[in-house]
Enzyme design. Structure first.
Site, PDB file in Angstrom:
ATOM      1  N   LYS A  75      -8.849 -13.015  -0.955  1.00 47.21           N
ATOM      2  CA  LYS A  75      -8.233 -11.842  -1.593  1.00 47.21           C
ATOM      3  C   LYS A  75      -6.731 -12.069  -1.710  1.00 47.21           C
ATOM      4  O   LYS A  75      -6.084 -12.515  -0.757  1.00 47.21           O
ATOM      5  CB  LYS A  75      -8.529 -10.600  -0.738  1.00 47.21           C
ATOM      6  CG  LYS A  75      -8.053  -9.282  -1.355  1.00 47.21           C
ATOM      7  CD  LYS A  75      -8.415  -8.117  -0.434  1.00 47.21           C
ATOM      8  CE  LYS A  75      -8.098  -6.756  -1.050  1.00 47.21           C
ATOM      9  NZ  LYS A  75      -8.442  -5.624  -0.151  1.00 47.21           N
ATOM     10  N   SER A 111     -10.580  -1.786  -2.619  1.00 44.33           N
ATOM     11  CA  SER A 111      -9.664  -2.582  -3.411  1.00 44.33           C
ATOM     12  C   SER A 111     -10.133  -4.022  -3.597  1.00 44.33           C
ATOM     13  O   SER A 111      -9.668  -4.712  -4.476  1.00 44.33           O
ATOM     14  CB  SER A 111      -8.287  -2.574  -2.749  1.00 44.33           C
ATOM     15  OG  SER A 111      -8.355  -3.195  -1.466  1.00 44.33           O
ATOM     16  N   SER A 113     -12.239  -1.101   1.891  1.00 43.96           N
ATOM     17  CA  SER A 113     -12.084  -2.052   0.780  1.00 43.96           C
ATOM     18  C   SER A 113     -12.883  -3.344   0.885  1.00 43.96           C
ATOM     19  O   SER A 113     -12.925  -4.120  -0.065  1.00 43.96           O
ATOM     20  CB  SER A 113     -10.609  -2.413   0.607  1.00 43.96           C
ATOM     21  OG  SER A 113      -9.958  -1.352  -0.021  1.00 43.96           O
TER      22      SER A 113
HETATM   23  N1  GLN Z   1      -9.958   2.910  -1.194  1.00 46.19           N
HETATM   24  C1  GLN Z   1      -9.137   3.146  -0.042  1.00 46.19           C
HETATM   25  C2  GLN Z   1      -7.733   3.457  -0.485  1.00 46.19           C
HETATM   26  O1  GLN Z   1      -7.520   3.555  -1.634  1.00 46.19           O
HETATM   27  C3  GLN Z   1      -9.206   1.994   0.882  1.00 46.19           C
HETATM   28  C4  GLN Z   1      -8.311   0.888   0.527  1.00 46.19           C
HETATM   29  C5  GLN Z   1      -8.471  -0.283   1.434  1.00 46.19           C
HETATM   30  O2  GLN Z   1      -9.344  -0.314   2.283  1.00 46.19           O
HETATM   31  N2  GLN Z   1      -7.560  -1.227   1.286  1.00 46.19           N
HETATM   32  O3  GLN Z   1      -6.839   3.595   0.294  1.00 46.19           O
END
Ligand code: GLN
Length: 514
Positions: A82, A157, A181
């Site tokens: 990532k 994400s 994410s």
């Molecule tokens: N979707 C969550 C957010 O927008 C989690 C993001 C993540 O785990 N990096 O914060």
């Protein structure tokens, strides 16, 4: 093995065949690079492809193996990373314009460990800018698409890592999970994703979003493969002051053991039912039935404070993010934008750089975070959220005093359409309702494919949660459920995914330009 067999193999299977010299690391790596060239024009899972270095690491593995050198079990098994995790020799963008042109002078600890294991790094995967989002639509470099349906989101994400693994571009990938994410993209792409116990994997070199919640973890197509990868990247790191000195061990052994008889598995009353798609609920119930047949006892537990988890998260996360992102000032990293007119002060350069370099979601969260932390509101917002966090930890403690692991759907719905929630941040945030409690409490969570929803034929994720430092339990239960489900489907769920090569053929080759 044909190219198609190579890319569809699990990491464990590739490792065995590499060790037996039935296949070469160059062959395996090239097959994945060819797959990326063929389909990534349609998916946009990769932001950077690391062709030369990946092939040279693979060639080196083959040479060492030919000389009889003792190599790591996963040596020669390629992996995607990532693009929030820093790497020497490749750009790191965090999905943001503000890091334009920046190259990290150091490797993240997890990347150093991949290099020590001699795993070829195929490239860096797409993400929501600074990991803020649930759909990968907030990337400054365009959205990633879901291999199951190119009009749908791959989750976020870490949509790039999940899509890459689901589309057979990589057998393994690294993700980061602050609020879901790794697990939510796993759920909507039919892959496995694990958020280890907080501190079990070093965060050194993962660009910080919310430091008390962030965790690096594995993405794969099988439970065993995630266990193999967590054993590579896990362990104490003196460069991360929150790193555990005694993380869970025996993960691979637990995945191979796969036995749930006599275990108590708790359904969390607050994490299913109302608000969850019918097809998600149906697949969830089927998984419970299978676990029961395998000898587990299913009980119901209540975690009443989970209803406040989302609210607490969306105060704590932006608060920490607003502070972590203050370092992107137009001086120290990447982009520098000069103000068009007027005096050239540091504040104005900072303002112009951030205005041009950060996307809307990042700006929204910085503003939210600075507001929540401001003198007059600190106690009312940030302080209250921290108290809720403690209550959530207490709910977990109470639940785990009666059970070995907890189970829920990973996400309330299957993959939604691109654009569907982009203008509605609250609807987007709701995707994480089942994953966020684990981050707030620091406990480990694993998502595995639970089948396809009746309404739309898209993957549903099943989430397992264990007490802190008990990551091995997730692998043990996950491996049993995976094998029972695959028996019922007659093979891996991803065998049912549409063939991408045709759809993407017209776009082949467009990636090399990036
Ligand atoms: N979707 C969550 C957010 O927008 C989690 C993001 C993540 O785990 N990096 O914060």
């Amino acid at each position: 093995m044909t190219n198609s067999e190579l890319i569809r193999s699990s990491a464990a299977n590739l490792a065995t065949r590499l060790a037996a010299k039935e296949i070469s690391a160059v062959e395996v790596t090239q097959a994945h690079l060819d797959r990326i060239a063929a389909v990534d024009g349609a998916l946009n899972a990769f932001l950077h492809i690391n062709t030369d270095e990946a092939l040279s690491v693979a060639a080196d593995v083959d040479a060492r193996r030919a000389h009889g050198e003792d190599l790591h079990e996963l040596a020669g098994v390629p992996i995607a990373v990532k693009d929030l995790i820093v790497t020497i020799g490749q750009p790191t963008t965090a999905g943001s314009r503000i890091l334009d042109g920046w190259h990290s002078p150091y490797d993240a600890t997890v990347v150093r460990k991949l290099r020590e294991a001699r795993m070829p790094i195929l490239g860096k995967t797409n993400l929501d800018e600074f990991a803020m989002g649930s759909s990968t639509e907030h990337s400054a470099f365009g959205p990633t698409r879901n291999p199951w349906d190119l009009d749908r989101i791959p989750g976020g994400s870490g949509g790039g890592s999940a899509a890459a693994v689901a589309a057979f571009e990589a057998p393994l990938a690294l993700g980061t999970d602050t609020g879901g994410s790794i697990r939510q993209p796993g759920a909507v792409t039919g892959t496995v994703g694990v958020k280890p116990t907080y501190g079990a994997v070093s965060r050194y070199g993962a660009i910080a979003m919310a430091s008390s919640l962030d965790q690096i973890g594995p993405v794969s197509r099988t439970v065993l493969d995630s266990a193999l990868l967590q054993e590579v990247i896990g362990g104490h790191d003196p460069f991360d002051s929150t790193s555990l000195t005694d993380p869970s061990t025996g993960l691979v052994a637990a995945a191979r053991l796969g036995n749930v008889s006599g275990m108590k598995i708790g359904i969390i009353r607050e994490l299913h039912g109302e608000g969850y798609q019918a097809g998600v609920e149906n697949r969830f119930n089927e998984s419970l039935e299978l676990l029961k047949q395998a000898g587990a006892e299913i009980v119901e537990v209540s975690c009443p404070n989970f209803q406040y988890a989302l609210g607490a998260y969306y105060l704590i996360m932006p608060s920490e993010a607003s502070s972590n992102l203050a370092k992107f000032d137009g001086v120290r990293f990447g982009l520098r934008t000069l103000p068009g007119d007027g005096p050239m002060t540091i504040e104005r350069v900072m303002g112009a750089t951030r205005a041009a370099g950060f996307g809307d979601e990042v700006k929204r969260r910085i503003i939210l975070g600075t507001y929540a932390l401001s003198a007059g509101y600190y106690d009312a917002y940030y302080g209250s959220a921290q108290k809720v966090r403690t209550l959530i930890q207490q709910d977990f403690n109470a639940a785990f005093s009666q059970t070995d692991v907890l189970i829920s759907p990973t996400a309330p719905t299957t993959a939604f359409k691109l654009g569907e929630k982009l203008d509605d941040p609250l609807a987007m945030y709701l995707n994480d309702v089942a994953t966020i409690p684990a981050n707030l409490a620091g406990v480990p969570g694993l998502s595995l494919p639970g089948g396809l929803a009746d309404e739309d034929g898209l993957p549903v994720g099943i989430q397992l949660l264990a007490p802190a430092r008990e990551d091995a339990r997730l692998y043990r239960v996950g491996a049993v459920l995976e094998s029972l489900l695959e028996q019922s489907w007659g093979g891996p769920l991803l065998d049912q995914a549409p063939e991408l090569a045709g759809a993407a053929a017209g776009l082949a080759g467009t990636k090399e330009a990036k």
